[in-house]
Design an enzyme around this catalytic site. Structure first.
Site, PDB file in Angstrom:
ATOM      1  N   CYS A 278       0.715  -1.355  -0.504  1.00  0.00           N
ATOM      2  CA  CYS A 278      -0.064  -0.238   0.242  1.00  0.00           C
ATOM      3  C   CYS A 278       0.885   0.856  -0.346  1.00  0.00           C
ATOM      4  O   CYS A 278       0.807   2.509  -0.657  1.00  0.00           O
ATOM      5  CB  CYS A 278      -0.631  -0.435   0.761  1.00  0.00           C
ATOM      6  SG  CYS A 278      -0.323  -0.634   2.948  1.00  0.00           S
TER       7      CYS A 278
ATOM      8  N   HIS B 253      -1.581   1.168   7.856  1.00  0.00           N
ATOM      9  CA  HIS B 253      -1.730   1.256   6.136  1.00  0.00           C
ATOM     10  C   HIS B 253      -1.789   2.473   5.707  1.00  0.00           C
ATOM     11  O   HIS B 253      -1.922   3.253   6.253  1.00  0.00           O
ATOM     12  CB  HIS B 253      -3.541   0.707   5.958  1.00  0.00           C
ATOM     13  CG  HIS B 253      -4.113   0.400   4.715  1.00  0.00           C
ATOM     14  ND1 HIS B 253      -3.683  -0.387   3.992  1.00  0.00           N
ATOM     15  CD2 HIS B 253      -4.822   1.536   4.037  1.00  0.00           C
ATOM     16  CE1 HIS B 253      -4.321  -0.438   2.289  1.00  0.00           C
ATOM     17  NE2 HIS B 253      -5.088   0.527   2.505  1.00  0.00           N
TER      18      HIS B 253
END
Length: 1282
Positions: free
Chosen positions: A49, A304
């Site tokens: 990510c 994330h």
């Protein structure tokens, strides 16, 4: 950042084509098209990510994107030539160009970065490893600059992002100024202790650091220690300013890292004039505007990344976020939908919730893949958590309520039947996803009533979260000022950078023609894949039942005879209408006459029943609720062969078991013998003796009186229902007899239907005439009928065999058998007494005691039964045989045990004993020793294990037999010797059969006859690093866990199985620990105790004879090394190598050790570790990562850690590049084994798809408890292009 660690998991299980309604034969599902934003996301490889967020930022930096596209194949080369020898192909910029083209032009929801990461030199492990986006930003720019050396784009990163800082120190005495210039591509600003970006920049470039007091500065001009002031200024400003926020800090008190989550603001536009060295230029030269914010969600050890990006070139379709829609949008819906929208939303009613959500949409419909998210936004909970338990998956719920919901736009949107979407909305939904039509005037007026907050021109922001792209408002950026989810990197661009008009809304602007052609070909391929997939996955299998082949029997339809045309399978597209299906059936059956009605049917225990008829020819099969394996009955809609058929769930037939008395003399004798039969009428069979059963079907809406009339019973007959706990079949057979109770239906129930009486398939209905009570079988007490079947009058057979002296054989005629009448409640003592009296044993054996024993299916005598129990309580079945033997029977508080003396129990020589359950092990042993005439204390008891071998000793001699869960019939073994003290280990020992060493030992065995079963069972084939090794069992040893490894080796050598093994010292013996079928580790340290070596009771050990002494240290590893055969996909025989990794456990040390072993240069060796489970080779890279100037030392990666986890016995493949050009390690045997593994995995996948949902929660728990991965440095491998 590990994958979707912080993302919402899609638990709805609902797609545009529910699995129940289709037959998936089209292979893998094609990629989804772009969403309403017209922008493409990037797939997450598991932990990329951070990479996805940075790549999206670079894509939406038009100047970077166009500079990259300006480099043609003449400068970069062609990807097709990258494997050709001598070709200079700049793979990284080429793969980046291709990825950008995919993101801009290919119609798919998300693009893959696997080709790009392969060009970085990353393996699959790097795709799941944790890295920092700030580190990636610098390394990626460095890799691009190295890749573009010698091209026209070699300086474009320097031109876009390069700036300079000048550090000045001014002497307060002579006013001399010493300056030093630094280059930067991004600025790292402090977060701790400051509240905003401006404050952090002020502290960096405005505040001065004073050198005074004890901290003086030595001036080069004065050559004295003098007070001075240090400051920094921005000398050159780049077009793009990148700010990296120092969110992560280290707490020296707690000695741990932490993340700064406090409030930290940053402006949308910023003027850097106060922080610059030259301040005379125009304001536009210092003014910057924010266009990208990379956000980190989580903590310092994981999380994330996603990114907020401003669409400068207006490439996407921005729409107001869903929460901006006001309730006033429902004022112009139709009256029937207005009723639904105005009623109070019930959170516990899924039908009301979904109807309200759909009715509030301006288009009167919702995309299927967005319905779950809208439900969560509305109720605060997902469908799986709130409704799935009671209503099933959301797809099935919509199908079951097809009278309320309907699918439109080729099954991609759901709408209300009462208020279908307008034709314009349908056309918009059916159009290409990348082309969104303008809303009509009424909708614009409608939105005008909402008066949403206007969005500034050009300030369209999107949230790009891996594959998902959503619209956001500019004000949403303020939510990232603080918290666990907060801004991490800021990207500013100069306000004087203006975009040309032709670049706006133009996805192909300055994209090379060959990339445009590639994207068009890919779009065509995707379109064909989707069309093929939709056509295949919308095909359903229908089962057609033709009316001429059926008859109405007992309220249900049954096929007549074995008609081959009674049922026909038809494959049909569910998107087509009912009328098209009807026409297809007409064409299949050209001889059909008259009207044709299609009715949904279902096969029930009573037969085929009809439900709703498909009357609307314009409705698609999907909207009509037709799915795969749906049964359709084809008829005229009125009757079948002259009989009127009642349809609907209220007339659903119920299959009842009608029970009647069965008292015929001849037939009753058959029943008494336990013989079941069927009468000529069919469907009748005997149940309990004295009763017969018949299966009959009746309409669920039929009354009980109509059922009695259909059975042909007189009015005075009684109908009875079996009470709960009553028994109909098997009474007496399983539990020794009994009576069953039936409740008589009162007269008022005669007018109630079967549905109202809650009668269901399989329920029993007893029919009695008044004269039935003349028999003793039926007793009426109030409204309860007790049925006493002949099963309570059954018998037990008792067999007595006279005592046979030695040398004689028992004759069959000498055995005496009698039948003793018995019931389930009779005591076994009474059964024995009656048997003794009828056999006249008291006259023959005066004063002898007898006991009753059962015999199992193998003929083995079971323990005597307790005579204080009843037949039923003792578990004795009636109409079975008991044997009468001499001996005493145990009481209810006693145990009957077998015992023997010695290590091996002898069949038939066991002795019996009866002891109290509360007797201790010590008392039981004493009783047994007295019974066999043994004395002394040097004895102990052992149990037999599951394979009838002597097992573990009973260690606690003061525990009672019941506490140790010893049951009647068990065998105990009296073993000579004292109990081993606590802490002793019982270890199984195997011998490694090495032909080079063991040939003299096994010479006689190998040349002798074939192995028998026992010898074959004593051999085992195990894996050691992927190599198969033969082991032979040599016995067991018992040894204290405080003994040393040297003591263990000495005791092992005393085993009889190793009497032919001769070693000078114990150092010539290697000991492995065996787990499953693998040799997992070598036991090290001659003086180390077994407890320190973590050996447990029952462990398996393998000993191996050596040709030379061995004493491995803790950091020495025994490896199996295999040198590759030059030019072939095979290896020379394996060799053993001891690698000393005490000083250095990196790949460099292993390569040096192997180079010394083979006397070659380390740079010429290519290494790989063999993975026997996957039959592949993991290459051990010899590439040294680049280290920045500031990082003087870098900790080398250990091969003992991830991803190699090197251990004893592992196989290392070696390629000598000086003589071998083949760099592939995989062999033909590996390829064949991999194919076998894939086939097995495919078989398992097909078999356990249904179990995946049940294991999801447990897998989620395991994932949460997973240990933290080791942090490793990030690197990108770049070739040489100088």
């Amino acid at each position: 950042m590990f994958g979707n660690l912080f993302e919402e998991v899609d638990e709805e299980g609902f797609s545009s084509t529910p699995s129940k309604g289709r037959v998936s034969t089209g292979g893998d599902e094609p990629p989804l098209p772009r969403g309403r934003s017209r922008l493409s996301g990037i797939k997450n490889q598991g932990g990329t990510c951070y990479l996805n967020s940075l790549l999206q930022t670079l894509l939406f930096t038009p100047e970077f994107r166009e500079a990259l596209f300006s480099l043609g194949p003449k400068e970069l080369g062609h990807l097709e030539d990258k494997d050709k020898p001598g070709a200079k192909v700049r793979v990284i910029p080429l793969e980046l160009q291709r990825l950008f083209a995919y993101l801009l032009l290919v119609d798919q929801q998300s693009a893959s970065t696997s080709d790009l990461t392969d060009s970085f030199g990353w393996n699959s492990y790097e795709g799941t490893n944790q890295h920092d986006v700030q580190e990636l930003n610098r390394i990626l720019f460095s890799a691009l600059e190295h890749s573009l050396v010698g091209t026209s784009g070699s300086t474009f990163i320097h031109q876009l992002y390069h700036g300079t800082i000048v550090n000045s120190i001014e002497c307060r005495q002579c006013k001399n100024v010493s300056q030093r210039q630094e280059d930067f591509l991004d600025l790292t600003v402090c977060v701790c202790g400051v509240s905003s970006l401006e404050e952090a920049l002020w502290n960096m470039f405005v505040e001065e650091e004073l050198f005074e007091g004890n901290n003086l500065y030595r001036c080069a001009h004065c050559d004295n220690l003098v007070p001075a002031a240090k400051s920094a200024k921005l000398r050159k400003l780049p077009p793009f300013m990148t700010m990296s926020l120092l969110r992560f800090s280290f707490d020296f008190a707690k000695l741990e890292r932490y993340k700064e989550t406090g409030h930290y603001t940053f402006p949308l536009t910023i003027n850097l004039r106060p922080f610059c060295e030259q301040i005379n230029a125009d304001d536009s030269d210092y003014s910057y505007e924010l266009f990208s914010v990379i956000i980190h969600k989580g903590g310092c050890y994981g999380g994330h990344y996603h990114v907020y990006i401003r669409d400068i070139d207006k490439l996407g379709q921005w729409e107001p976020p869903e929460e901006d829609v006001k309730p006033k949008t429902q004022r112009k819906v139709k009256e029937d939908v207005k009723v639904i929208s105005k009623q109070k939303l019930k959170d516990d009613d899924p039908l009301s919730v979904l109807s309200n959500i759909i009715s509030q949409e301006p288009s009167k419909s919702v995309l299927l893949d967005q319905l779950g998210q809208k439900l969560m936004d509305k109720t605060g909970s997902s469908w799986s958590k709130k409704f799935r338990k009671h209503c099933g998956p959301i797809g099935k719920f919509l199908q079951s309520h097809n009278d309320v919901f309907m699918l439109v736009a080729n099954g991609t949107r759901v709408a209300l039947k009462a208020n279908p979407p307008s034709q314009e909305a349908k056309q918009s939904s059916n159009a290409d996803p990348s082309l969104v039509s303008e809303p009509d005037t009424s909708e614009q007026e409608h939105k005008g009533n909402q008066k949403p907050q206007p969005e500034a021109e050009g300030n369209h922001w999107f949230d790009l979260n891996d594959s998902n792209v959503t619209s956001i408002r500019e004000s949403d950026i303020e939510k990232q000022f603080q918290g666990k989810e907060s801004a991490y990197m800021l990207f500013y661009r100069k306000t004087q950078l203006h975009r040309p008009v032709e670049a706006l809304n133009n996805l192909q602007y300055k994209v090379p023609s060959h990339l445009i052609q590639m994207a068009q070909e890919e779009n065509l391929k995707l379109q064909q894949m989707r069309e093929k997939f939709e056509a295949t996955n919308n095909t359903v299998q229908l089962c057609l039942h033709l009316a001429p082949c059926y008859r109405l029997i007992n309220g249900a339809l049954h096929s007549v005879g074995e008609q081959p045309n009674g049922s026909t399978t038809l494959s049909f597209d569910r998107r087509k209408t009912v009328g098209v299906l009807r026409l297809a059936i007409y064409q299949m059956h050209e001889l059909w006459e008259g009207d044709m009605a299609l009715t949904v049917a279902r096969s029930l225990p009573a037969g085929l029943h009809l439900y709703n008829t498909l009357t609307d020819d314009n409705v698609s099969l999907y909207s009509a609720g037709i799915h795969t394996n749906t049964d359709l009955f084809v008829w005229n809609g009125r009757e079948v062969c002259g009989a009127t058929v009642l349809t609907g769930p209220e007339w659903e037939p119920v299959l009842l078991t009608v029970v009647r008395p069965f008292l015929g003399e001849s037939d009753q004798q058959e029943v008494m013998d336990g013989v079941e039969f069927k009468e000529d009428g069919g469907g009748c069979e005997t149940g309990d003796p004295g009763l017969k059963k018949e299966a009959r079907g009746f309409a669920g809406a039929a009354t009980l009186g109509e059922v009695k009339e259909a059975l042909g019973e007189p009015k005075e007959s009684l109908l009875c229902q079996e009470q709960k706990g009553g028994k109909l079949s098997g009474v007496g057979v399983e539990e020794g007899g009994g009576a069953s109770g039936w409740r008589v239906f009162p007269p008022d129930d005669m007018q109630r239907t079967l549905k109202e009486l809650s009668l269901k398939d399989g329920d029993a209905l007893l029919v009695l005439e008044p004269q039935s009570f003349d028999s003793s079988m039926f007793t009426l007490n109030g409204d309860v009928v007790t049925v006493t079947t002949p099963s309570d009058c059954r018998w037990l057979q008792v067999e007595f065999q006279p005592h046979v002296t030695a040398g004689e054989e028992a004759k069959e005629e000498e055995r005496k058998r009698i039948k003793v009448p018995a019931t389930g409640n009779m005591l076994l003592g009474e059964v024995k007494q009656k048997a003794i009296e009828e056999l006249q044993l008291l006259e023959q054996h005066t004063g002898a005691s007898y006991c009753l024993r059962q015999v199992d299916c193998t003929g083995k005598l079971l323990p005597p039964v307790c005579e204080e129990l009843s037949v039923r309580a003792a578990g004795v079945r009636l109409m079975t045989t008991l044997t009468l033997h001499l001996g005493n029977a145990p009481k209810a508080s006693q145990l009957f045990l077998h015992f023997t003396v010695g290590m091996v129990p002898s069949s038939g020589l066991e002795m019996d004993i009866i002891v109290e359950r509360t007797c201790t092990v010590r008392e039981c042993l004493k009783t047994m020793l007295n019974a066999v005439g043994l004395e002394g204390t040097g004895w102990h008891l052992r149990r037999l294990d599951w394979c009838e071998e002597v097992g573990e000793p009973l260690m606690d001699e003061d525990a009672s037999l019941c506490e140790l869960k010893i049951n009647s019939g068990e065998t105990l073994v009296i073993t000579e010797g004292l109990l081993p003290p606590k802490g002793f280990l019982k270890l199984s020992v195997w011998l490694c059969v090495d032909p080079k060493i063991m040939e003299p030992v096994f010479h006689q065995t190998n040349n002798g006859p074939a192995l028998n079963g026992a010898e074959a069972a004593s051999r085992l084939f195990v894996l050691c690093g992927g190599n198969t090794t033969e082991l032979k069992s040599v016995g067991q040893v018992e040894i204290s866990d405080e003994a040393t490894l040297d003591d263990l080796k000495a005791q092992v050598l005393t085993l009889p199985g190793l009497q032919d093994v001769s070693v000078p010292t114990t150092n010539f013996l290697r000991v492995w620990q065996l787990e499953g079928c693998r040799l997992v580790r070598i036991l090290r340290g001659q003086q180390a105790t077994l407890r320190k070596l973590k050996l447990i009771r029952g462990a398996d050990l393998c000993v191996q004879q050596l040709l030379k002494e061995e004493d491995l240290k803790s950091k020495e590893v025994l490896l199996q090394i295999r040198m590759g055969v030059p030019g072939e996909s095979s290896y020379f025989p394996p060799e053993e190598l001891v690698w000393d990794a005490s000083c250095d456990s990196s790949s460099r040390s292993l390569r040096a050790c192997l180079a010394a072993h083979y006397d070659v240069s380390p740079d010429s060796l290519l290494l790989a570790k063999h993975q026997p489970d996957k039959h592949n080779w993991d290459e051990i890279s010899n590439w040294t990562q680049q280290v920045s100037k500031k990082k003087k030392k870098k900790k080398a990666e250990s091969l003992f850690g991830a991803p190699f986890h090197l251990k004893d016995g592992d196989t290392i493949g070696i390629k000598n590049l000086l003589v071998d050009n083949n760099k592939e390690f995989i062999t033909l045997e590996d390829k064949q084994a991999q194919q076998t593994l894939r086939e097995l995995a495919e078989q398992r996948r097909k078999g356990i798809q249904a179990a995946d949902s049940n294991n999801a929660e447990s897998q989620k728990t395991v994932k949460q408890n997973k240990s933290r991965k080791q942090e490793v440095a990030l690197s990108i491998n770049v070739g040489e292009f100088k």
